[in-house]
Design a protein around this motif. Structure first.
Motif, PDB file in Angstrom:
ATOM      1  N   GLN A 252      23.460  34.838   5.347  1.00 14.85           N
ATOM      2  CA  GLN A 252      22.395  33.773   5.351  1.00 14.85           C
ATOM      3  C   GLN A 252      22.017  33.454   6.927  1.00 14.85           C
ATOM      4  O   GLN A 252      20.817  33.281   7.399  1.00 14.85           O
ATOM      5  CB  GLN A 252      22.833  32.410   4.943  1.00 14.85           C
ATOM      6  CG  GLN A 252      23.094  32.736   3.224  1.00 14.85           C
ATOM      7  CD  GLN A 252      23.822  31.846   2.528  1.00 14.85           C
ATOM      8  OE1 GLN A 252      24.346  30.600   3.215  1.00 14.85           O
ATOM      9  NE2 GLN A 252      23.343  31.792   1.390  1.00 14.85           N
ATOM     10  N   PHE A 253      22.972  33.226   8.000  1.00 14.91           N
ATOM     11  CA  PHE A 253      22.685  32.881   9.166  1.00 14.91           C
ATOM     12  C   PHE A 253      21.669  34.192   9.623  1.00 14.91           C
ATOM     13  O   PHE A 253      20.584  33.727  10.348  1.00 14.91           O
ATOM     14  CB  PHE A 253      23.959  32.752   9.951  1.00 14.91           C
ATOM     15  CG  PHE A 253      23.595  32.432  11.405  1.00 14.91           C
ATOM     16  CD1 PHE A 253      23.329  31.102  12.007  1.00 14.91           C
ATOM     17  CD2 PHE A 253      23.410  33.525  12.456  1.00 14.91           C
ATOM     18  CE1 PHE A 253      22.930  30.785  13.166  1.00 14.91           C
ATOM     19  CE2 PHE A 253      23.424  33.186  13.655  1.00 14.91           C
ATOM     20  CZ  PHE A 253      22.852  31.998  14.237  1.00 14.91           C
ATOM     21  N   PHE A 254      22.128  35.306   9.614  1.00 14.25           N
ATOM     22  CA  PHE A 254      21.558  36.416  10.530  1.00 14.25           C
ATOM     23  C   PHE A 254      19.803  36.580   9.772  1.00 14.25           C
ATOM     24  O   PHE A 254      19.138  37.265  10.515  1.00 14.25           O
ATOM     25  CB  PHE A 254      22.265  37.751  10.300  1.00 14.25           C
ATOM     26  CG  PHE A 254      23.310  37.670  11.528  1.00 14.25           C
ATOM     27  CD1 PHE A 254      23.230  37.299  12.637  1.00 14.25           C
ATOM     28  CD2 PHE A 254      24.519  37.919  10.674  1.00 14.25           C
ATOM     29  CE1 PHE A 254      24.404  37.319  13.440  1.00 14.25           C
ATOM     30  CE2 PHE A 254      25.705  37.802  11.694  1.00 14.25           C
ATOM     31  CZ  PHE A 254      25.559  37.610  13.108  1.00 14.25           C
ATOM     32  N   GLN A 255      19.942  36.515   8.459  1.00 11.57           N
ATOM     33  CA  GLN A 255      18.693  36.434   7.769  1.00 11.57           C
ATOM     34  C   GLN A 255      17.557  35.257   8.477  1.00 11.57           C
ATOM     35  O   GLN A 255      16.339  35.630   8.586  1.00 11.57           O
ATOM     36  CB  GLN A 255      18.696  36.047   6.314  1.00 11.57           C
ATOM     37  CG  GLN A 255      19.358  37.402   5.759  1.00 11.57           C
ATOM     38  CD  GLN A 255      18.414  38.657   5.712  1.00 11.57           C
ATOM     39  OE1 GLN A 255      16.969  38.538   5.586  1.00 11.57           O
ATOM     40  NE2 GLN A 255      19.229  39.670   6.161  1.00 11.57           N
ATOM     41  N   GLN A 256      18.237  34.283   8.804  1.00  9.05           N
ATOM     42  CA  GLN A 256      17.266  33.521   9.565  1.00  9.05           C
ATOM     43  C   GLN A 256      16.954  33.374  10.882  1.00  9.05           C
ATOM     44  O   GLN A 256      16.101  33.049  11.649  1.00  9.05           O
ATOM     45  CB  GLN A 256      18.004  31.920   9.162  1.00  9.05           C
ATOM     46  CG  GLN A 256      17.905  31.363   7.818  1.00  9.05           C
ATOM     47  CD  GLN A 256      18.681  30.389   7.650  1.00  9.05           C
ATOM     48  OE1 GLN A 256      19.472  29.563   8.838  1.00  9.05           O
ATOM     49  NE2 GLN A 256      18.664  29.746   6.471  1.00  9.05           N
ATOM     50  N   HIS A 257      18.007  34.271  11.468  1.00 10.01           N
ATOM     51  CA  HIS A 257      17.904  34.218  13.063  1.00 10.01           C
ATOM     52  C   HIS A 257      17.804  35.892  13.427  1.00 10.01           C
ATOM     53  O   HIS A 257      18.371  36.326  14.732  1.00 10.01           O
ATOM     54  CB  HIS A 257      19.045  33.723  13.836  1.00 10.01           C
ATOM     55  CG  HIS A 257      19.023  32.122  13.461  1.00 10.01           C
ATOM     56  ND1 HIS A 257      19.786  31.709  12.425  1.00 10.01           N
ATOM     57  CD2 HIS A 257      18.430  31.250  14.054  1.00 10.01           C
ATOM     58  CE1 HIS A 257      19.794  30.484  12.494  1.00 10.01           C
ATOM     59  NE2 HIS A 257      18.884  30.113  13.532  1.00 10.01           N
ATOM     60  N   GLN A 258      17.246  36.635  12.687  1.00  5.69           N
ATOM     61  CA  GLN A 258      17.332  38.169  12.910  1.00  5.69           C
ATOM     62  C   GLN A 258      16.532  38.647  14.103  1.00  5.69           C
ATOM     63  O   GLN A 258      16.643  39.768  14.895  1.00  5.69           O
ATOM     64  CB  GLN A 258      16.922  39.074  11.658  1.00  5.69           C
ATOM     65  CG  GLN A 258      15.550  38.658  11.319  1.00  5.69           C
ATOM     66  CD  GLN A 258      15.277  39.350  10.080  1.00  5.69           C
ATOM     67  OE1 GLN A 258      15.740  40.611  10.004  1.00  5.69           O
ATOM     68  NE2 GLN A 258      14.572  38.856   9.000  1.00  5.69           N
TER      69      GLN A 258
ATOM     70  N   ILE B 109      17.537  37.102  20.576  1.00  7.20           N
ATOM     71  CA  ILE B 109      18.398  37.984  21.616  1.00  7.20           C
ATOM     72  C   ILE B 109      19.840  37.286  21.736  1.00  7.20           C
ATOM     73  O   ILE B 109      20.707  38.185  22.055  1.00  7.20           O
ATOM     74  CB  ILE B 109      17.651  37.783  23.006  1.00  7.20           C
ATOM     75  CG1 ILE B 109      17.388  36.777  23.416  1.00  7.20           C
ATOM     76  CG2 ILE B 109      16.224  38.676  22.762  1.00  7.20           C
ATOM     77  CD1 ILE B 109      16.674  36.463  24.903  1.00  7.20           C
ATOM     78  N   TYR B 110      19.852  36.063  21.594  1.00  5.89           N
ATOM     79  CA  TYR B 110      21.305  35.502  21.712  1.00  5.89           C
ATOM     80  C   TYR B 110      22.213  36.079  20.395  1.00  5.89           C
ATOM     81  O   TYR B 110      23.363  36.301  20.812  1.00  5.89           O
ATOM     82  CB  TYR B 110      21.244  34.042  21.641  1.00  5.89           C
ATOM     83  CG  TYR B 110      20.539  33.461  22.722  1.00  5.89           C
ATOM     84  CD1 TYR B 110      20.919  33.439  23.965  1.00  5.89           C
ATOM     85  CD2 TYR B 110      18.964  32.915  22.293  1.00  5.89           C
ATOM     86  CE1 TYR B 110      19.983  33.101  25.144  1.00  5.89           C
ATOM     87  CE2 TYR B 110      18.466  32.261  23.444  1.00  5.89           C
ATOM     88  CZ  TYR B 110      19.057  32.528  24.880  1.00  5.89           C
ATOM     89  OH  TYR B 110      18.115  32.071  25.678  1.00  5.89           O
ATOM     90  N   VAL B 111      21.714  36.099  19.340  1.00  3.97           N
ATOM     91  CA  VAL B 111      22.527  36.652  18.302  1.00  3.97           C
ATOM     92  C   VAL B 111      22.878  38.090  18.439  1.00  3.97           C
ATOM     93  O   VAL B 111      24.040  38.711  17.972  1.00  3.97           O
ATOM     94  CB  VAL B 111      21.721  36.450  16.680  1.00  3.97           C
ATOM     95  CG1 VAL B 111      22.439  37.389  15.739  1.00  3.97           C
ATOM     96  CG2 VAL B 111      21.540  35.061  16.689  1.00  3.97           C
TER      97      VAL B 111
END
Length: 182
Positions: A93-99, A102-104
């Motif tokens: 869910q987090f990666f879907q929101q922040h895909q 650059i930090y991720v």
């Protein structure tokens, strides 16, 4: 409850899974809890590698079985996978929101590097257990060197790299030879 809690912690804090989880399980069940000897743990790792399924789950199941029978196997397995399931769903869910971040992307790159280090540590631990009967580095290691294991490992490695046989056949053959030797 202690078995469940131990494997829940292992499942929650084992980044990289698979071989990366082996040193963490060993630290908990051999060194901290004292539930198993290093020899029994090494045998469990060997069996876990040969059975179908993820090595972390197999190892947890076999350790639980050794400690408290079928109930221990179920409790340890659930403890091991529960944390990973919750974390995986949350991270998805987090990666879907922040895909696009650059930090991720940088954080994921660093996690990959640490996973490689954990896997290398697990491989080194398995080699120490196989060749010396312990995972502890000490000056007396050479006194406990198992040349038969080293020879069997070397021959299997050469056969695998040079002739590329079916790994399952090679494992069965090495297991049979080990049975005859030991």
């Amino acid at each position: 409850m202690q078995l469940f809690w131990t494997f829940l912690k292992i499942g929650l804090f084992s980044i990289g899974g698979g071989y990366a989880i082996i040193p963490l399980i060993q630290e908990q069940v051999v060194h901290q809890q004292g539930w198993l000897s290093e020899k029994v743990f090494a045998d469990i790792i060997t069996i876990s590698q040969m059975t179908p399924g993820p090595i972390a789950v197999n190892t947890s199941t076999f350790v639980g079985m050794q400690i408290n029978g079928v109930l221990g196997a179920v409790v340890a397995t659930i403890g091991c996978i529960l944390g990973g399931c919750v974390i995986s769903i949350s991270l998805y869910q987090f990666f879907q929101q922040h895909q696009e971040s650059i930090y991720v992307a940088a954080a994921l790159k660093s996690l990959k590097a640490s996973s490689v280090g954990l896997i290398m540590s697990a491989g080194f631990t398995i080699l120490l257990l196989t060749f010396f009967g312990t995972s502890e580095l000490s000056s007396s290691l050479l006194a406990h060197f198992d040349w038969q294991s080293a020879l069997l490992f070397g021959v299997a490695l050469v056969i695998l790299r040079k002739f590329k046989p079916n790994p399952i056949v090679l494992m069965c053959l090495a297991g049979f030879i080990g049975f005859l030797i030991y």
